[in-house]
Design a protein around this motif. Structure first.
Motif, PDB file in Angstrom:
ATOM      1  N   LEU A  41       0.834  -1.199   0.000  1.00 49.49           N
ATOM      2  CA  LEU A  41       0.000   0.000   0.000  1.00 49.49           C
ATOM      3  C   LEU A  41       0.868   1.248   0.000  1.00 49.49           C
ATOM      4  O   LEU A  41       1.998   1.239   0.480  1.00 49.49           O
ATOM      5  CB  LEU A  41      -0.900   0.023   1.241  1.00 49.49           C
ATOM      6  CG  LEU A  41      -1.962  -1.067   1.359  1.00 49.49           C
ATOM      7  CD1 LEU A  41      -2.524  -1.093   2.775  1.00 49.49           C
ATOM      8  CD2 LEU A  41      -3.079  -0.835   0.344  1.00 49.49           C
ATOM      9  N   GLY A  42       0.320   2.322  -0.509  1.00 52.72           N
ATOM     10  CA  GLY A  42       0.922   3.635  -0.410  1.00 52.72           C
ATOM     11  C   GLY A  42      -0.014   4.565   0.334  1.00 52.72           C
ATOM     12  O   GLY A  42      -1.194   4.245   0.568  1.00 52.72           O
ATOM     13  N   LEU A  43       0.491   5.732   0.714  1.00 52.52           N
ATOM     14  CA  LEU A  43      -0.360   6.698   1.397  1.00 52.52           C
ATOM     15  C   LEU A  43      -1.488   7.138   0.467  1.00 52.52           C
ATOM     16  O   LEU A  43      -1.270   7.414  -0.709  1.00 52.52           O
ATOM     17  CB  LEU A  43       0.466   7.907   1.835  1.00 52.52           C
ATOM     18  CG  LEU A  43       1.524   7.641   2.905  1.00 52.52           C
ATOM     19  CD1 LEU A  43       2.290   8.915   3.209  1.00 52.52           C
ATOM     20  CD2 LEU A  43       0.884   7.103   4.173  1.00 52.52           C
ATOM     21  N   GLY A  44      -2.705   7.208   1.018  1.00 58.11           N
ATOM     22  CA  GLY A  44      -3.856   7.590   0.223  1.00 58.11           C
ATOM     23  C   GLY A  44      -4.545   6.435  -0.463  1.00 58.11           C
ATOM     24  O   GLY A  44      -5.638   6.618  -1.029  1.00 58.11           O
ATOM     25  N   ASP A  45      -3.942   5.233  -0.447  1.00 54.22           N
ATOM     26  CA  ASP A  45      -4.587   4.064  -1.050  1.00 54.22           C
ATOM     27  C   ASP A  45      -5.716   3.567  -0.163  1.00 54.22           C
ATOM     28  O   ASP A  45      -5.779   3.866   1.039  1.00 54.22           O
ATOM     29  CB  ASP A  45      -3.565   2.942  -1.254  1.00 54.22           C
ATOM     30  CG  ASP A  45      -2.578   3.243  -2.365  1.00 54.22           C
ATOM     31  OD1 ASP A  45      -2.816   4.228  -3.102  1.00 54.22           O
ATOM     32  OD2 ASP A  45      -1.571   2.515  -2.484  1.00 54.22           O
ATOM     33  N   ALA A  46      -6.591   2.760  -0.761  1.00 50.19           N
ATOM     34  CA  ALA A  46      -7.682   2.140  -0.014  1.00 50.19           C
ATOM     35  C   ALA A  46      -7.253   0.745   0.424  1.00 50.19           C
ATOM     36  O   ALA A  46      -6.699  -0.028  -0.362  1.00 50.19           O
ATOM     37  CB  ALA A  46      -8.943   2.063  -0.864  1.00 50.19           C
TER      38      ALA A  46
END
Length: 690
Positions: free
Chosen positions: A73-78
């Motif tokens: 995951l990255g920042l802002g992902d769901a």
């Protein structure tokens, strides 16, 4: 339930914690400490905890970098979050990576849910970290370590790739947000820029004092975006053969194009891209490198998802052609951290350290003004070394030191503070005052005026901003010699929690034209780099005499330079100029107007009550006989200033030593000793009085 990913707090990095809103936890059927399964590109697990009291973030979840990396995951992902069964107790775990102390490893992984194939970073005491990967786990996971868990190492397994995460950089939240807007968004969402009909930024220039985290930001952005990272240390590409330097630069840009999305990071940009008009005729290599860099950055529009990040602490020495939109589209200045930023940085570097209960990170942050991230990392490292010395690591049997019992105490941090100097101030005469207002007696009205003018704006800038008040730029202390001007300045710096740069004005004068003004500019530059800071000029009349009064061209230029610097210290705020003089009539009138020296504070001669208070301070450190009457001494010292009274006490102590004889220690200082000292002091004053 789908939640959006936010970064975790710095002190929770590597602890396997997921922070959710209380309402979301209830909807998922989670209690604090329960296991939550997080599914992105992969599935990982974390312990669910609610946000801190007073914080609401419905629909969002805070995860540290290791958890985000394990879930893809990255920042802002769901992320898909769901309740998971309780983790089992691990029977055996096999790790890939460098060998590490088992006690440290168990402490770091205590309560962290693990699965086979996952990676994590082990923060090391005193700075640095080690990447490790779980090769095998029995049971496969999720499982947690217990005292009975066997820890094995797989030497044949490849070491995991290290990667820096956002929460491992403290005190730079605002800077990271601005960098992410320019760098991360174009790399992760190029279609959004195409839909808006705009071209993404090509370059970002990070500037600021050394040690503020410019290189760390670049590496963290590369890790979080998953982009290929190419680091260029400025001087490394310079080659002695004609055209070789430009060829190396072209190859690196071509590699970035082939492996896009990519980030090209140029450290110490000023080394390869100085101002061309300032280069002498024989420096043709630097001219060609600058021209090649300009050409390559102009061609980035057709090279795919490539962003150029550059760092320098000398932005004014760069070629102006680089600093226009289309090349370096955004310039971000990184300033030394404020108190909250220092608290975050200390939390990052002290996270792997076993801290004693008396360590107060808030107090440490308050006591370290002017320290940048590298200084605070060195502070934690020195505190750890102090703990090792205290535990006897240097003794002959130090090899048998019990690592499990080591703790770092507040005394270790206090010892570290004595040896770690802010890097921005090492070239100047820096003093870390240890004088409190209680040690400055007899000037209560002056103390209150200085607190309101200097201490309040530095300690409560938000209140001044809310009320529309401008903090004073300068305060001038004037009065007779020995009245306590320098002592008051030191106490003010200590109580305000500010860095203190003391400059003897006469030492700035040089026989070479322009050198004096340059020294003055550099003093102000160092003060701006160490905000909040008090810049103290002792005997300021030596460089700020009246213009047109026959003082000479050097003094006239120094006055002009001082006026310009004081007019410019409002941006950035946090610098207060404190001057001291006993010749107020000699100063140039332009300095004494509001906006420069906003407040003129007279240091009066002490009256009988003030002299009694001063004697109590100095004589209170000495063993006194019962016949010593400080009130009578105060009445007998009419016209004495604070320095005279300090000298009186010192002479009395010496008389006591002489009375006791060679090799003997006196029991106490008597009234007779003070009488002899008073006679000698008055005779000395008669010789020095005008």
């Amino acid at each position: 339930m789908k939640l959006l990913v936010d970064p975790a707090r710095a002190e929770e990095a590597g602890r396997g914690i997921a922070r959710l809103d209380a309402a979301d936890m209830a909807a998922l059927g989670l209690v604090p400490g329960a296991l939550v399964a997080l599914t992105g590109a992969r599935t990982t697990h974390a312990r669910a905890l609610p946000h801190r009291p007073g914080t609401r973030a419905p629909g969002r979840i805070a995860l540290d970098g290791a958890t985000r990396g394990n879930a893809g995951l990255g920042l802002g992902d769901a992320v898909q979050a769901a309740a998971a069964p309780e983790a089992a107790q691990a029977v055996q775990i096999t790790l890939a990576g460098q060998a590490v102390n088992e006690a440290l490893l168990r402490r770091a992984l205590d309560g962290v849910p693990l699965c086979a194939g996952e990676s994590f970073r082990l923060a090391l005491m005193g700075g640095g970290d080690l990447p490790l990967r779980v090769v095998a786990l029995d049971p496969p996971g999720p499982a947690m370590l217990s005292p009975a868990t066997r820890i094995m190492r797989e030497k044949a397994a490849p070491a995991p790739r290290a990667g820096l995460r956002y929460e491992e950089i403290g005190g730079l939240a605002r800077v990271l947000e601005r960098v992410r807007e320019v760098v991360e968004l174009p790399l992760r969402h190029p279609a959004a820029f195409a839909a808006l009909g705009i071209t993404p930024p090509r370059g970002v220039l990070l500037s600021g004092p050394p040690g503020t985290g410019k290189t760390l930001i670049a590496r963290a952005v590369a890790t979080e975006t998953g982009a290929h990272f190419i680091a260029i240390n400025g001087p490394e590409i310079v080659d002695r053969f004609y055209g070789a330097s430009e060829q190396q630069l072209r190859k690196l840009f071509e590699e970035a194009q082939q492996r896009a999305p990519a980030i090209i990071f140029i450290d110490e940009l000023d080394a390869i891209a100085p101002k061309r008009d300032a280069l002498s005729g024989e420096k043709q290599v630097e001219r060609r490198i600058v021209a090649q860099l300009l050409t390559l950055m102009d061609g980035l529009a057709g090279r795919g998802e490539v962003v150029v990040l550059a760092a320098t602490n000398l932005p004014d020495s760069l070629d102006p052609a680089l600093r226009r939109p289309g090349r370096f589209d955004r310039e971000i200045r990184i300033t030394p951290p404020d108190r909250e930023g220092r608290r975050e940085i200390l939390a990052v570097h002290s996270r792997p350290m076993p801290l004693a209960a008396d360590v107060d990170l808030d107090a440490l942050a308050e006591a370290t003004p002017g320290h940048v991230g590298a200084d605070l990392a060195a502070l934690c490292r020195e505190a750890a070394m102090a703990a090792l010395r205290r535990a006897g690591a240097l003794d002959p049997d130090g090899l048998a030191l019990a690592v499990e019992g080591l703790v770092v105490t507040a005394a270790d941090f206090a010892e570290a503070r004595r040896v770690v100097t802010p890097s921005a101030l090492r070239e100047s005469f820096v003093e870390i005052p240890n004088v409190r207002w209680a040690e400055v007696a007899g000037i209560e009205p002056v103390r209150e005026a200085l607190r309101r003018a200097v201490e309040w704006p530095l300690r409560r800038p938000e209140a001044f901003s809310r009320l529309g008040l401008r903090a004073p730029r300068g305060v001038l202390l004037h009065g007779a010699p020995g009245t306590g001007k320098t002592l008051a300045a030191k106490a003010l710096a200590t109580e305000a929690g500010a860095a203190f740069i003391a400059i003897r004005a006469a030492e700035m004068l040089s026989e070479w034209q322009g050198a004096s003004e340059k020294a003055l500019r550099e003093a102000f530059a160092r003060a701006r780099a160490a905000t909040p800071c008090i810049l103290f000029f002792d005997e300021i009349d030596a460089i700020a005499g009246r213009r047109g009064g026959g003082e000479g061209a050097t003094i006239e230029r120094m006055v002009a330079q001082l006026l310009v610097e004081m007019d410019g210290i409002a941006d950035p705020p946090g610098v207060v100029v404190l001057g001291a003089t006993n010749r107020l009539d000699r100063l140039d009138p332009a300095l004494l107007r509001p906006g420069r020296f906003d407040l003129l504070v007279a240091m009066p001669l002490p009256d009988a009550e003030a002299r009694r208070a001063i004697l109590d301070v100095h004589a209170g450190r000495m063993p006194l006989s019962a016949d010593v009457d400080c009130a009578a001494l105060a009445a007998a010292t009419e016209g004495f200033v604070g320095a005279d009274l300090a000298g009186l006490c010192r002479r009395a102590a010496l008389e006591a030593l002489a009375r006791a004889g060679e090799g003997q220690d006196p029991d106490a200082v008597s009234a007779a000793d003070f009488a002899l000292a008073l006679t000698a002091q008055k005779e000395a004053r008669s010789w020095t009085s005008p």
